[in-house]
Design a protein around this motif. Structure first.
Motif, short mmCIF file in Angstrom:
data_model
loop_
_atom_site.label_atom_id
_atom_site.label_comp_id
_atom_site.label_asym_id
_atom_site.label_seq_id
_atom_site.Cartn_x
_atom_site.Cartn_y
_atom_site.Cartn_z
N VAL A 20 0.69 -1.30 -0.15
CA VAL A 20 -0.07 -0.05 0.22
C VAL A 20 0.83 1.15 0.01
CG1 VAL A 20 -1.80 1.55 1.20
CG2 VAL A 20 -1.81 -1.11 1.28
N SER A 21 0.57 1.97 -1.06
CA SER A 21 1.57 3.13 -1.09
C SER A 21 0.64 4.67 -0.93
CB SER A 21 2.10 3.53 -2.46
OG SER A 21 2.95 4.58 -2.55
N VAL A 22 0.83 5.28 0.22
CA VAL A 22 0.20 6.40 0.64
C VAL A 22 0.93 7.68 -0.10
CG1 VAL A 22 -1.07 7.85 2.38
CG2 VAL A 22 -0.86 5.48 2.37
N LYS A 23 0.19 8.55 -0.84
CA LYS A 23 1.13 9.81 -1.49
C LYS A 23 0.62 10.83 -0.70
CE LYS A 23 2.08 6.96 -4.76
NZ LYS A 23 3.44 6.26 -4.94
N GLY A 24 1.80 11.73 -0.96
CA GLY A 24 1.81 13.13 -0.34
C GLY A 24 2.55 14.08 -1.39
N THR A 25 2.96 15.27 -0.87
CA THR A 25 3.61 15.99 -1.56
C THR A 25 5.13 16.31 -0.78
OG1 THR A 25 1.77 17.28 -2.19
CG2 THR A 25 3.81 18.49 -2.59
N ALA A 26 5.95 15.99 -1.76
CA ALA A 26 7.41 16.30 -0.96
C ALA A 26 7.68 17.75 -0.78
CB ALA A 26 8.42 15.74 -2.14
N SER A 27 8.42 18.22 0.06
CA SER A 27 8.77 19.42 0.39
C SER A 27 9.95 19.62 1.67
CB SER A 27 7.62 20.26 1.06
OG SER A 27 7.27 19.94 2.27
N HIS A 28 10.53 20.74 1.33
CA HIS A 28 11.37 21.01 2.60
C HIS A 28 10.59 20.90 4.18
CE1 HIS A 28 14.51 22.82 5.07
NE2 HIS A 28 15.18 22.84 4.30
N ALA A 29 11.22 20.31 5.19
CA ALA A 29 10.52 20.05 6.35
C ALA A 29 10.18 21.45 7.08
CB ALA A 29 11.13 19.13 7.18
N ALA A 30 11.07 22.38 6.75
CA ALA A 30 10.89 23.85 7.37
C ALA A 30 9.69 24.47 6.78
CB ALA A 30 12.38 24.56 7.32
N HIS A 31 9.18 24.05 5.79
CA HIS A 31 7.94 25.09 5.22
C HIS A 31 6.51 24.35 5.28
CE1 HIS A 31 10.77 27.55 3.42
NE2 HIS A 31 11.30 26.45 2.52
N PRO A 32 5.62 24.98 5.62
CA PRO A 32 4.27 24.54 5.78
C PRO A 32 4.01 23.29 4.75
CG PRO A 32 4.17 26.83 6.08
CD PRO A 32 5.39 26.44 5.58
N ASN A 33 3.28 22.37 5.13
CA ASN A 33 3.07 21.23 4.14
C ASN A 33 1.64 20.46 4.72
OD1 ASN A 33 2.59 19.02 2.33
ND2 ASN A 33 4.66 18.70 2.04
N GLU A 34 0.55 20.60 4.08
CA GLU A 34 -0.81 19.86 4.59
C GLU A 34 -1.00 18.67 4.00
OE1 GLU A 34 -2.42 21.10 7.13
OE2 GLU A 34 -1.09 23.00 7.22
N ASP A 35 0.19 18.26 3.23
CA ASP A 35 -0.09 17.02 2.21
C ASP A 35 1.30 15.97 2.64
OD1 ASP A 35 -1.35 15.35 0.54
OD2 ASP A 35 -0.30 16.09 -1.13
N ASN A 36 1.37 15.69 3.82
CA ASN A 36 2.53 15.09 4.34
C ASN A 36 2.23 13.64 4.33
OD1 ASN A 36 4.29 13.29 5.93
ND2 ASN A 36 5.11 15.42 7.12
N ALA A 37 2.83 12.76 3.50
CA ALA A 37 2.34 11.35 3.31
C ALA A 37 2.39 10.53 4.48
CB ALA A 37 3.30 10.73 2.14
#
Length: 354
Positions: A177-194
């Motif tokens: 099972v692969s749950v997707k999200g949006t990759a980003s720098h951890a220092a920035h806001p991200n509401e789509d963390n896998a």
């Protein structure tokens, strides 16, 4: 004759233990089994590392009983204190890799078949298959020789059950099972963390209950067994990957379970089954072979562990000497008395219907 065959079976088990036979590498133990049949003047067939033989008075007009167990083993775990390939007896226990799973069952069935081989006027034919690749569910195991077997009405699968009657066995469905999200720098806001997205998926597997329960196997059981995500501390990963182990009761086909999970979770995750063929299996309590065992004081139960029953389309009973809780354990062993009891009970149970 039974006493002599029992001693020979124990000697064969010593030889099997001392001959490494990991899945797909069973050629040398296959040769040992060939030698048994040659010594007992029983014609046999070998394909890859599977060996099978029919009773002397095979009659094409009769149905056939399949006797089966496997001669491959898992690799020894790191907690062994004994040499896993040294067979020795201490306090009535025969130690060694594969002694319990499923060498004791295999040699007991081979001895049983040999005892019944030359008997005339049996109600059923008998075929024994010493199979490979059970531990890995490989393509060159029992499944690969089923096409050669004639008129099989039901099977006895030799696995350690303390010689109790496992009348049902759970199937196995493994999902990636692969749950997707949006990759980003951890220092920035991200509401789509896998990883956070995976929490609700994990929670679903933890709490969801399939409606149909089995009297012998209970409920379908789903367990998240692996999780993998991320490469470094300051990067939010684009996916979180899970492995799900699902033990399926005899009220469902694996495909039905997958369809429910797809319906519930496909909007949140990609779901891929590793296979759909390892289904649950069972045999009716009223079946003559089960009733023969019950008449000898054996009890019935449902087994949570997988065996080569999963590749059979006919009814099958799991039955054998040894204890399933010892399988794949360090310093694996089987009691000598369990083998003696196993051979005697196999013969009596089969004679009850033959």
């Amino acid at each position: 004759m039974i006493t002599k065959l029992t001693q020979q079976a124990i000697e064969l088990l010593h030889q099997l233990i001392e001959t490494p036979s990991f899945s797909s590498e069973e050629d040398k133990t296959a040769t040992l089994i060939e030698n048994w049949f040659i010594k007992n003047e029983i014609p046999f067939t070998r394909e890859n590392n599977n060996i099978w033989a029919y009773n002397k008075y095979f009659d094409a007009s009769k149905q056939t009983i399949l006797l089966n167990s496997h001669h491959d083993t898992v690799k020894p775990n790191g907690n062994y204190t004994n040499d896993p390939f040294k067979a020795f007896v201490e306090d009535g226990k025969l130690f060694g890799l594969g002694s319990n799973d499923a060498g004791g069952c295999l040699v007991s069935l081979i001895a049983t078949f040999t005892y019944l081989y030359a008997k005339a006027d049996l109600k059923y034919n008998i075929v024994i298959v010493a199979s490979a690749e059970e531990e890995s569910s490989g393509p060159l195991g029992l499944k690969s020789v089923l096409k050669y077997l004639k008129n099989v009405e039901f099977g006895i699968i030799g696995e350690p059950t303390l010689m109790q009657l496992a009348v049902a066995e759970k199937g196995l469905l493994v999902l990636d099972v692969s749950v997707k999200g949006t990759a980003s720098h951890a220092a920035h806001p991200n509401e789509d963390n896998a990883i956070y997205n995976a929490i609700k998926v994990i929670q679903w597997f933890k709490t969801y209950e399939f409606e149909k329960s089995s009297s012998t196997l209970g409920n379908v059981k789903m367990t998240v067994t692996q999780i993998n995500a991320g490469k470094q501390h300051n990067v939010v990963p684009a996916s979180c990957n899970l492995v799900i182990d699902i033990r399926v009761n005899d009220k469902y086909r694996n495909k039905e379970i997958l369809e429910v999970i797809d319906k519930e979770l496909s909007q949140f995750a990609e779901i891929k089954p590793r296979s759909l063929h390892l289904g649950s299996s069972s045999i009716p309590i009223a079946h003559p072979i089960v009733q023969s065992g019950i008449a000898l004081g054996r009890s019935t139960y449902g087994s949570p562990t997988l065996s080569d029953q999963s590749v059979l389309s006919c009814p099958s009973l799991k039955l054998g000497p040894g204890d399933s809780t010892r399988s794949h354990s360090a310093d694996e062993f089987i009691y000598i008395e369990e083998i003696k009891e196993g051979i005697a009970l196999y013969i009596k149970i089969l004679e009850g219907i033959l």
